[in-house]
Write a protein that holds these residues in place. Structure first.
Motif, PDB file in Angstrom:
ATOM      1  N   ALA A 115       0.725  -1.200   0.168  1.00 45.32           N
ATOM      2  CA  ALA A 115      -0.034   0.101  -0.008  1.00 45.32           C
ATOM      3  C   ALA A 115       0.768   1.122   0.115  1.00 45.32           C
ATOM      4  CB  ALA A 115      -0.920  -0.047   1.442  1.00 45.32           C
ATOM      5  N   ALA A 116       2.042   1.294   0.545  1.00 43.39           N
ATOM      6  CA  ALA A 116       3.017   2.442   0.692  1.00 43.39           C
ATOM      7  C   ALA A 116       3.517   2.858  -0.863  1.00 43.39           C
ATOM      8  CB  ALA A 116       4.172   1.993   1.500  1.00 43.39           C
ATOM      9  N   CYS A 117       3.463   1.915  -1.706  1.00 40.99           N
ATOM     10  CA  CYS A 117       3.830   2.463  -2.994  1.00 40.99           C
ATOM     11  C   CYS A 117       5.312   3.101  -2.747  1.00 40.99           C
ATOM     12  CB  CYS A 117       2.749   3.244  -3.687  1.00 40.99           C
ATOM     13  SG  CYS A 117       1.306   2.358  -4.104  1.00 40.99           S
ATOM     14  N   ASP A 118       6.157   2.397  -2.276  1.00 45.52           N
ATOM     15  CA  ASP A 118       7.465   2.985  -1.980  1.00 45.52           C
ATOM     16  C   ASP A 118       8.518   2.071  -2.070  1.00 45.52           C
ATOM     17  OD1 ASP A 118       9.647   4.434  -0.860  1.00 45.52           O
ATOM     18  OD2 ASP A 118       8.749   4.841   0.959  1.00 45.52           O
ATOM     19  N   ARG A 119       9.496   2.068  -2.906  1.00 47.17           N
ATOM     20  CA  ARG A 119      10.484   1.130  -3.283  1.00 47.17           C
ATOM     21  C   ARG A 119      11.192   0.941  -1.932  1.00 47.17           C
ATOM     22  NH1 ARG A 119      11.477  -3.678  -5.517  1.00 47.17           N
ATOM     23  NH2 ARG A 119      13.813  -3.791  -6.065  1.00 47.17           N
ATOM     24  N   ALA A 120      11.634   1.928  -1.073  1.00 50.11           N
ATOM     25  CA  ALA A 120      12.139   1.590   0.188  1.00 50.11           C
ATOM     26  C   ALA A 120      11.492   0.902   1.021  1.00 50.11           C
ATOM     27  CB  ALA A 120      12.585   3.042   0.967  1.00 50.11           C
ATOM     28  N   ARG A 121      10.220   0.577   0.741  1.00 50.46           N
ATOM     29  CA  ARG A 121       9.437  -0.466   1.821  1.00 50.46           C
ATOM     30  C   ARG A 121       9.436  -1.761   1.561  1.00 50.46           C
ATOM     31  NH1 ARG A 121       5.345   2.119   4.879  1.00 50.46           N
ATOM     32  NH2 ARG A 121       5.089   0.043   5.778  1.00 50.46           N
ATOM     33  N   CYS A 122      10.158  -2.125   0.239  1.00 45.15           N
ATOM     34  CA  CYS A 122      10.296  -3.256  -0.171  1.00 45.15           C
ATOM     35  C   CYS A 122      11.422  -4.406   0.700  1.00 45.15           C
ATOM     36  CB  CYS A 122      10.754  -3.675  -1.486  1.00 45.15           C
ATOM     37  SG  CYS A 122      11.031  -5.331  -2.395  1.00 45.15           S
ATOM     38  N   GLY A 123      11.169  -5.531   0.747  1.00 43.67           N
ATOM     39  CA  GLY A 123      12.225  -6.374   1.746  1.00 43.67           C
ATOM     40  C   GLY A 123      13.311  -6.608   0.707  1.00 43.67           C
ATOM     41  N   PRO A 124      14.362  -7.333   1.345  1.00 40.46           N
ATOM     42  CA  PRO A 124      15.624  -7.695   0.361  1.00 40.46           C
ATOM     43  C   PRO A 124      15.186  -8.305  -0.916  1.00 40.46           C
ATOM     44  CG  PRO A 124      15.837  -8.284   2.579  1.00 40.46           C
ATOM     45  CD  PRO A 124      14.272  -7.891   2.434  1.00 40.46           C
ATOM     46  N   VAL A 125      15.799  -7.920  -1.851  1.00 36.00           N
ATOM     47  CA  VAL A 125      15.605  -8.334  -3.289  1.00 36.00           C
ATOM     48  C   VAL A 125      16.576  -9.717  -3.235  1.00 36.00           C
ATOM     49  CG1 VAL A 125      15.795  -8.386  -5.978  1.00 36.00           C
ATOM     50  CG2 VAL A 125      14.988  -6.320  -4.488  1.00 36.00           C
ATOM     51  N   CYS A 126      15.885 -10.872  -3.516  1.00 38.79           N
ATOM     52  CA  CYS A 126      16.718 -12.296  -3.505  1.00 38.79           C
ATOM     53  C   CYS A 126      17.749 -12.237  -4.828  1.00 38.79           C
ATOM     54  CB  CYS A 126      15.853 -13.338  -3.334  1.00 38.79           C
ATOM     55  SG  CYS A 126      14.962 -13.678  -4.713  1.00 38.79           S
ATOM     56  N   PRO A 127      18.632 -13.125  -4.660  1.00 40.38           N
ATOM     57  CA  PRO A 127      19.305 -13.607  -6.056  1.00 40.38           C
ATOM     58  C   PRO A 127      18.541 -14.053  -6.875  1.00 40.38           C
ATOM     59  CG  PRO A 127      20.037 -14.882  -4.021  1.00 40.38           C
ATOM     60  CD  PRO A 127      19.002 -13.849  -3.481  1.00 40.38           C
ATOM     61  N   PRO A 128      19.314 -14.051  -8.235  1.00 40.20           N
ATOM     62  CA  PRO A 128      18.519 -14.653  -9.190  1.00 40.20           C
ATOM     63  C   PRO A 128      18.593 -16.236  -9.232  1.00 40.20           C
ATOM     64  CG  PRO A 128      20.568 -13.823 -10.017  1.00 40.20           C
ATOM     65  CD  PRO A 128      20.474 -13.259  -8.620  1.00 40.20           C
ATOM     66  N   ASP A 129      19.586 -16.689  -8.544  1.00 33.70           N
ATOM     67  CA  ASP A 129      19.595 -17.992  -8.433  1.00 33.70           C
ATOM     68  C   ASP A 129      18.301 -18.678  -7.914  1.00 33.70           C
ATOM     69  OD1 ASP A 129      22.308 -17.332  -8.861  1.00 33.70           O
ATOM     70  OD2 ASP A 129      22.912 -18.339  -7.134  1.00 33.70           O
ATOM     71  N   GLY A 130      17.705 -19.806  -8.449  1.00 33.06           N
ATOM     72  CA  GLY A 130      16.388 -20.318  -8.104  1.00 33.06           C
ATOM     73  C   GLY A 130      15.306 -19.550  -9.066  1.00 33.06           C
ATOM     74  N   LEU A 131      15.504 -18.591  -9.832  1.00 30.43           N
ATOM     75  CA  LEU A 131      14.491 -18.075 -10.500  1.00 30.43           C
ATOM     76  C   LEU A 131      14.385 -18.788 -11.975  1.00 30.43           C
ATOM     77  CD1 LEU A 131      12.021 -16.273 -10.570  1.00 30.43           C
ATOM     78  CD2 LEU A 131      13.617 -14.482 -11.367  1.00 30.43           C
ATOM     79  N   TYR A 132      13.211 -19.039 -12.452  1.00 31.09           N
ATOM     80  CA  TYR A 132      13.094 -20.014 -13.652  1.00 31.09           C
ATOM     81  C   TYR A 132      11.800 -19.261 -14.475  1.00 31.09           C
ATOM     82  CZ  TYR A 132      15.777 -23.511 -11.409  1.00 31.09           C
ATOM     83  OH  TYR A 132      16.766 -24.329 -10.910  1.00 31.09           O
TER      84      TYR A 132
END
Length: 255
Positions: free
Chosen positions: A226-243
């Motif tokens: 709801a905040a629409c604020d990038r600073a409120r995002c959690g850590p961005v995980c690494p690309p390993d594991g994404l398909y």
């Protein structure tokens, strides 16, 4: 010129991403080089999605235009021969109409993310999963994930360099389940939408991991959205594991 749809599988680790780059290896560049060995000229292919460096493909779809009217099976076999030793394979090939487009004709993209929960380093799965040291609360992660489903302004979960015209997207499906495999338990994320923002899935996974580790709650995820604020995002995980697991079309060209 005859047009062909290609279903592409690849290991993303050796590449700087899908998109062709002048000074780094890419999946697009590998396929276009293979095409030039079949028909010597410059080739440009288009794909359903541009995966980042280290992201893998199980069912990426691209299209190419050829001068010769190739039998689809023979074209796929010839491409696979010239793609060696790159970890890229054409797993299916089909004739499509000249106005069919791998990106613009698509109505759904499906992603899978694999998160391995064990303290020991990944060996056989190195580069294919994101490993975390502790077990996670899968039920809590799935509950929080449902707060993200639907049409929202996903600014919080959008990369600062995203080039999409709008942060408004409809997320059709996001489920988190436990999968017990030979290398240990995994949290498996299944995600579906017509299209995604840059780093959106990795932002989801990194944030939901915090829920699984009891550092966040489902309410925290809803508040961050709801905040629409990038600073409120959690850590961005690494690309390993994404398909990129698959792409949907009104009429499946490979059916």
């Amino acid at each position: 010129m005859p047009r062909y749809a290609l279903k592409v599988e690849y290991h993303g680790a050796p590449f700087a991403g899908w998109q062709r780059q002048a000074d780094q290896p890419s999946v697009q560049g590998a396929i276009e080089t293979a095409l030039s060995r079949l028909e010597p000229r410059d080739h440009t292919i288009a794909a359903a999605g541009r995966t980042d460096a280290g992201v893998h493909g199980l069912g990426q779809v691209a299209h190419c235009d050829m001068d010769k009217d190739w039998d689809p099976f023979r074209l796929s076999e010839a491409l696979n021969h010239h793609l060696k030793p790159d970890p890229v394979a054409i797993v299916a090939c089909a004739h499509v109409p000249e106005d069919w487009h791998a990106r613009f004709s698509a109505i759904e993209r499906r992603y899978v993310f694999r998160l391995l929960m064990r303290r020991a380093p990944a060996t056989h799965l190195k580069g294919l999963v994101w490993r975390v040291n502790q077990p996670l609360d899968i039920a809590a992660m799935d509950e929080a994930a449902q707060r993200l489903v639907g049409r929202h302004d996903f600014t919080t979960f959008r990369s600062s360099i995203c080039q999409a015209d709008s942060p408004l997207k409809t997320l059709d499906h996001l489920r988190v389940t436990r999968v017990d495999g030979p290398h240990g338990p995994e949290a498996r994320f299944d995600v579906r939408a017509r299209s995604f923002l840059h780093n959106q899935v990795r932002s989801f996974v990194g944030t939901l991991e915090r829920v699984g580790a009891a550092a966040w709650t489902a309410h925290d995820v809803a508040d961050a959205l709801a905040a629409c604020d990038r600073a409120r995002c959690g850590p961005v995980c690494p690309p390993d594991g994404l398909y990129l697991a698959g792409v949907g079309y009104p009429d499946d060209p490979f059916a």
